[in-house]
Write an enzyme that holds these catalytic residues in place. Sequence first.
Site, short mmCIF file in Angstrom:
data_model
loop_
_atom_site.label_atom_id
_atom_site.label_comp_id
_atom_site.label_asym_id
_atom_site.label_seq_id
_atom_site.Cartn_x
_atom_site.Cartn_y
_atom_site.Cartn_z
N GLY A 110 0.80 -1.22 0.00
CA GLY A 110 0.00 0.00 0.00
C GLY A 110 0.83 1.27 0.00
N GLY A 143 4.62 1.30 -0.46
CA GLY A 143 5.69 1.18 -1.45
C GLY A 143 5.18 1.20 -2.88
N ALA A 169 14.04 -9.29 -2.77
CA ALA A 169 15.09 -8.26 -2.84
C ALA A 169 16.39 -8.74 -2.20
CB ALA A 169 14.61 -6.99 -2.16
N GLN A 181 11.20 -0.20 0.28
CA GLN A 181 9.98 -0.02 1.07
C GLN A 181 9.28 -1.35 1.34
OE1 GLN A 181 7.10 3.19 1.21
NE2 GLN A 181 8.26 4.26 -0.36
N TYR A 215 14.01 4.25 3.24
CA TYR A 215 12.70 4.86 3.04
C TYR A 215 11.76 4.60 4.21
CZ TYR A 215 9.90 7.76 0.00
OH TYR A 215 9.22 8.83 -0.52
N CYS A 265 -2.11 16.66 -1.54
CA CYS A 265 -1.02 17.55 -1.94
C CYS A 265 -0.38 18.13 -0.69
CB CYS A 265 -1.50 18.65 -2.89
SG CYS A 265 -2.42 19.96 -2.11
#
EC number: 4.2.1.49
Length: 552
Positions: free
Chosen positions: A173, A175, A240, A260, A319, A407
Amino acid sequence: MEKVQQTIRAPRGTELQTKGWVQEAALRMLMNNLDPEVAEKPEELVVYGGIGRAARNWESYQAIVDSLKTLESDETLLVQSGKPVAIFKSHEDAPRVLLANSNLVPKWANWDHFRELEKKGLMMYGQMTAGSWIYIGTQGILQGTYETFGEAARQHFDGSLKGTLTLTAGLGGMGGAQPLAVTMNGGVVIAIDVDKRSIDRRIEKRYCDMYTESLEEALTVANEYKEKKEPISIGLLGNAAEILPELVKRDITPDLVTDQTSAHDPLNGYIPVGYTLEEAAKLREKDPERYVQLSKESMTKHVEAMLAMQEKGAITFDYGNNIRQVAFDEGLKNAFDFPGFVPAFIRPLFCEGKGPFRWVALSGDPEDIYKTDEVILREFADNEHLCNWIRMARQQVEFQGLPSRICWLGYGERAKFGRIINEMVANGELSAPIVIGRDHLDCGSVASPNRETEAMKDGSDAVADWPILNALINSVNGASWVSVHHGGGVGMGYSLHAGMVIVADGTEAAAKRIERVLTSDPGMGVVRHVDAGYDLAVETAKEKGVNIPMMK
């Protein structure tokens, strides 16, 4: 956790299921958090972030829904770790809901103790916006991710990611915003995830361009687009902790490296090397201690590879998932040699009281959001960067659940925007009230030494008074619901944070509450950074007239 297969979707339109629009907003946003378009595992009440839930269990969820439907406009519902525990008489300007999620006394603030309590049904993990009912899907983190990669581009790549390759992992959600944020900045990105469903979901919602199971194909496509200086996002199925070391072995160094994955939760969030999702689920159930150890070992390999890439010239940053801390605790003493994203790229925005401001159309009508977009483009026309963001979001962001927008607005801007929105509801320009909220990741609402408050100028990284003060001032100023959580983003023991939501229902009373809350909330960010000695925050406070008794 009992799985319940039911489709929850927030009501649309102007017909109330409750006794007032503020209660209705809380009900709709709780349900929106669990909309299949929004939540990662709605059948388990999981919204995002490993096990970040909207309610403790299905019985508690139903009790919250029932409570909100009967709640009077001078009462306040108290929610303790996802369970409704009391309704008290308060007053009309008080919050309709107060939530405290996952909070533990510091000595016991660790995953082991949390899991004991969770097994007994005494606690849930609320993440940040899961348990506070203001998650809006991946868009909720998109602009922050866009700003982060944009600032990285300004600092290191002459203002654009064109012709660069970013390597990252984790397409959940949070990443899941990374691929689109990189391509919005002109770059190429390979984003790794071990769960095909996560990649498929990002492609379906247009956050990611393509899927592959082949590292060779991912590299070929990435190099082709990098040469052409054209953007593309590639979702690569894999682990990863296997793929990054393989790239190091091959001497392949991306331009930018981050991560992330849900490393904040070694049991429920991270998949150890050598395990499929199904095998991992069995081991997690059968031998959680072994699972956690294997998970931590994999994370250490992951961080070692990130460090190796940094040594070879990659711009590398954490992150905010606490993966460096896990590797450090496992004996990797240079795990913190690459910085976190906040001190590297975001802190100047925090000094100006800026942060991830969001709003949601309770009507369910996308036109209401498009009208608010026009407000931003008109009222903040001098902020070209902000206006560019709004234009891009309109073109490229697909709504999940109730239509929404995010924003980054600063001190003064949030209150101005809130006033205008409330007037638009009052005069009928918007077809129903608007919910205004934010992430807990904000300028003055978090204490998180490995993320938002990492490397503070005065060393006050771990001071947790600020989120408490933030929640208190927002409550007394009349926020519609206020939350205080522990462990969001980075896991148990590593963060305390507060959230707020305010409803613009077009009334004069709402206008006054909006003015107060949308001034004090970002104001806390300015105050917190003034106190830590940041010159930009001092300039902002003086320019905007923030009253800080001991400011020099």
